[in-house]
Structure formats: structure tokens, C-alpha cells
Design a protein around this motif. Structure first.
Motif, short mmCIF file in Angstrom:
data_model
loop_
_atom_site.label_atom_id
_atom_site.label_comp_id
_atom_site.label_asym_id
_atom_site.label_seq_id
_atom_site.Cartn_x
_atom_site.Cartn_y
_atom_site.Cartn_z
N ALA A 198 0.81 -1.25 0.16
CA ALA A 198 0.10 0.09 -0.13
C ALA A 198 0.85 1.24 0.11
CB ALA A 198 -1.09 -0.04 1.25
N GLY A 199 1.79 1.28 0.81
CA GLY A 199 3.07 2.38 0.92
C GLY A 199 3.59 2.67 -0.45
N GLY A 200 3.79 1.41 -0.99
CA GLY A 200 4.62 1.58 -2.15
C GLY A 200 3.70 2.19 -3.38
N ALA A 201 2.57 1.55 -3.66
CA ALA A 201 1.61 2.25 -4.79
C ALA A 201 1.10 3.69 -4.34
CB ALA A 201 0.16 1.53 -4.51
N ALA A 202 1.12 4.06 -3.06
CA ALA A 202 0.89 5.39 -2.63
C ALA A 202 2.06 6.31 -2.95
CB ALA A 202 0.52 5.65 -1.23
N ALA A 203 3.51 5.71 -2.69
CA ALA A 203 4.60 6.72 -2.95
C ALA A 203 4.66 6.83 -4.51
CB ALA A 203 5.86 6.09 -2.27
N ALA A 204 4.14 5.83 -5.15
CA ALA A 204 4.72 5.91 -6.55
C ALA A 204 3.49 6.90 -7.18
CB ALA A 204 4.15 4.41 -7.36
N VAL A 205 2.32 7.03 -6.87
CA VAL A 205 1.29 7.92 -7.25
C VAL A 205 1.70 9.33 -6.85
CG1 VAL A 205 -1.01 8.98 -7.07
CG2 VAL A 205 -0.74 6.24 -7.42
N LEU A 206 2.27 9.40 -5.63
CA LEU A 206 2.86 10.94 -5.33
C LEU A 206 4.09 11.29 -6.05
CD1 LEU A 206 2.35 10.52 -1.36
CD2 LEU A 206 1.08 12.17 -3.00
N ALA A 207 4.78 10.27 -6.17
CA ALA A 207 5.95 10.83 -7.09
C ALA A 207 5.61 11.00 -8.57
CB ALA A 207 7.16 9.75 -7.22
N TRP A 208 4.74 10.39 -9.08
CA TRP A 208 3.98 10.78 -10.53
C TRP A 208 3.32 12.11 -10.51
CZ3 TRP A 208 -1.33 8.96 -12.25
CH2 TRP A 208 -1.61 9.68 -13.48
N ARG A 209 2.46 12.27 -9.57
CA ARG A 209 1.76 13.52 -9.51
C ARG A 209 2.77 14.75 -9.39
NH1 ARG A 209 -1.28 13.23 -13.03
NH2 ARG A 209 -2.19 15.15 -12.38
N THR A 210 3.67 14.47 -8.26
CA THR A 210 4.67 15.70 -7.84
C THR A 210 5.72 15.86 -9.12
OG1 THR A 210 4.66 14.93 -5.47
CG2 THR A 210 6.37 16.22 -6.27
N GLY A 211 6.24 14.97 -9.76
CA GLY A 211 7.04 15.22 -10.88
C GLY A 211 6.27 15.89 -12.25
N HIS A 212 5.12 15.39 -12.27
CA HIS A 212 4.09 16.25 -13.34
C HIS A 212 3.94 17.45 -13.27
CE1 HIS A 212 1.61 16.41 -16.73
NE2 HIS A 212 0.59 16.59 -15.82
N HIS A 213 3.80 17.80 -12.04
CA HIS A 213 3.46 19.08 -11.78
C HIS A 213 4.40 20.19 -11.62
CE1 HIS A 213 -0.66 17.56 -10.44
NE2 HIS A 213 -1.06 18.92 -10.43
N VAL A 214 5.83 19.86 -11.59
CA VAL A 214 6.87 20.60 -11.81
C VAL A 214 6.81 21.26 -13.09
CG1 VAL A 214 9.26 20.69 -11.94
CG2 VAL A 214 8.28 19.15 -10.07
N GLY A 215 6.71 22.52 -13.17
CA GLY A 215 6.66 23.33 -14.44
C GLY A 215 5.25 23.18 -15.38
N LEU A 216 4.21 22.66 -14.44
CA LEU A 216 3.14 22.42 -15.47
C LEU A 216 2.20 23.67 -15.49
CD1 LEU A 216 1.05 20.46 -16.73
CD2 LEU A 216 0.05 20.00 -14.53
N ALA A 217 2.27 24.67 -14.39
CA ALA A 217 1.52 25.95 -14.72
C ALA A 217 2.01 26.82 -15.88
CB ALA A 217 1.65 26.47 -13.16
N ASP A 218 3.69 26.83 -15.65
CA ASP A 218 4.15 27.55 -16.80
C ASP A 218 4.01 27.06 -18.41
OD1 ASP A 218 5.31 29.25 -14.68
OD2 ASP A 218 7.20 28.16 -14.80
N PHE A 219 3.81 25.62 -18.37
CA PHE A 219 3.69 24.92 -19.54
C PHE A 219 2.21 25.40 -20.05
CE2 PHE A 219 1.90 21.35 -21.96
CZ PHE A 219 2.84 21.39 -22.79
N ARG A 220 1.26 25.38 -19.24
CA ARG A 220 -0.27 25.78 -19.58
C ARG A 220 -0.31 27.15 -20.05
NH1 ARG A 220 -3.18 22.31 -15.04
NH2 ARG A 220 -3.29 20.33 -16.03
N ALA A 221 0.37 27.99 -19.36
CA ALA A 221 0.32 29.32 -19.70
C ALA A 221 0.79 29.64 -21.07
CB ALA A 221 1.07 30.20 -18.68
N ALA A 222 2.13 29.14 -21.45
CA ALA A 222 2.60 29.21 -22.60
C ALA A 222 2.06 28.33 -23.77
CB ALA A 222 4.15 28.57 -22.56
N VAL A 223 1.22 27.44 -23.40
CA VAL A 223 0.32 26.71 -24.63
C VAL A 223 -0.77 27.80 -24.79
CG1 VAL A 223 -1.26 24.93 -24.96
CG2 VAL A 223 1.07 24.36 -24.04
N ALA A 224 -1.29 28.43 -23.82
CA ALA A 224 -2.46 29.47 -23.88
C ALA A 224 -2.13 30.38 -24.73
CB ALA A 224 -3.00 29.88 -22.70
N ALA A 225 -0.84 30.79 -24.60
CA ALA A 225 -0.58 32.27 -25.50
C ALA A 225 0.37 31.88 -26.78
CB ALA A 225 0.67 32.94 -24.35
N ALA A 226 0.31 30.39 -26.96
CA ALA A 226 1.20 30.25 -28.12
C ALA A 226 0.21 30.09 -29.38
CB ALA A 226 1.95 28.99 -28.24
N PRO A 227 1.05 30.39 -30.50
CA PRO A 227 0.28 30.36 -31.75
C PRO A 227 0.21 28.99 -32.65
CG PRO A 227 2.18 31.49 -32.35
CD PRO A 227 2.36 31.30 -30.55
#
Length: 180
Positions: free
Chosen positions: A76-105
């Protein structure tokens, strides 16, 4: 605690993934390229390494009589840690990326955050931790292979301390002697 740290490490070492903007949406520029595959592979390596580390630590900290609870906790702890790692790593730089996509032609190529395409690698952390715990158990042999005849409930072939035959007797004879 290890999950978010693993996610930060994964985001740092993940290869660059290129996206092309089409109608305000980011699409993979090369969906079958090495970027997405390398991102998944690096996550898998981190998950396996930390899973083995967690399994070894649990084996060293564990004692007799709580092995089932430890294994369930590792899974259970390994599954939770893996999901936390995935979500944490994915959110690094995600807000800047979304802003760049919204402003990009349309047609602009951007680098995006790390993300998993093969979600099956989320099972690597719990499998590695449980597997390494089992490996150490077999290697060290902390638990005995069976009940070695101590006083108590008896062996598998005994009921109430007496002999209980689990095999068929030869025709006309009884294994323990003649029936009277």
C-alpha cells in the motif's frame, strides 16, 4: 515522504518532451520518440530502486509475527508513494507550460513537463518492495521452514496429539495396526 522526493528527482532527470500547439492544445510532437519512452523508463528505475530500498528497510526493522502487516504496508505504501511521485514530478513546471500553451500560436513547439504514458510502471515500486522483502527472507531465512515438532497444536498429520493417517491403508490392513 519518499514519493514527492522521487517525483522531484524524476522531473529533474526526465528527458525533454516536445509538444506542438494545435488549436490551443498541446500535442506530442513525436509520440513514438525517445522522450516519452525515456521518461517512463527513468520513472521505472527510480521506483524499482526505492522499492528495493523500502523492502530492505522493512525487513531490517521488522520482527517475527508481523510479516503480513509489513507486506501489506509495503504494498500500500509503495503504491501511494509511486502515485505521489508521478503527480509531484508531473506538476513541476506544469503551470508555466499551460500558460505558454495558452499564449502560443498554432504550430509553435514547446517543451513540456514529465508525464507517464505507461501507467503500469506505478506498480514497480510496490512490487519491488515486496519482492525485495521476500528475497531477504529467503536469503537470511529468519523464519523457519515449518513447525519442527514443538509442543502445542501438533503437526499437519496430527489431530489432538494422536496419529491421523492421511494415506489410504493397503487392502485388508490398517497402517497403525489391526482394527479390533
Amino acid at each position: 515522504m519518499l514519493g514527492p522526493l522521487a517525483g522531484l528527482l524524476w522531473a529533474h532527470i526526465a528527458p525533454e518532451i516536445r509538444f506542438v500547439v494545435v488549436r490551443g492544445r498541446a500535442l506530442l510532437a513525436d509520440p513514438e520518440g525517445q522522450g516519452p519512452i525515456g521518461t517512463d523508463a527513468r520513472f521505472a528505475l527510480i521506483a524499482v530502486g526505492l522499492g528495493v530500498l523500502c523492502g530492505g528497510a522493512a525487513y531490517l526493522a521488522g520482527g517475527r509475527g508481523n510479516d503480513i502487516a509489513l507486506l501489506l504496508g509495503l504494498a500500500a505504501g509503495g503504491a501511494a508513494a509511486a502515485v505521489l511521485a508521478w503527480r509531484t514530478g508531473h506538476h513541476v513546471g506544469l503551470a508555466d507550460f499551460r500558460a505558454a500553451v495558452a499564449a502560443a500560436p498554432d504550430g509553435r513547439v514547446l517543451s513540456g513537463p514529465a508525464d507517464l504514458r505507461a501507467l503500469g510502471v506505478l506498480t514497480f515500486w510496490p512490487m519491488a518492495s515486496v519482492g525485495s522483502y521476500a528475497f531477504f527472507e529467503v536469503l537470511v531465512k529468519r523464519l523457519p521452514a515449518g513447525d519442527h515438532g514443538g509442543r502445542g497444536a501438533g503437526q499437519g498429520d496430527q489431530v489432538g496429539g494422536g496419529q491421523f493417517d492421511l494415506e489410504a491403508a493397503p487392502a485388508g490392513r490398517d497402517v497403525d495396526g489391526r482394527e479390533r
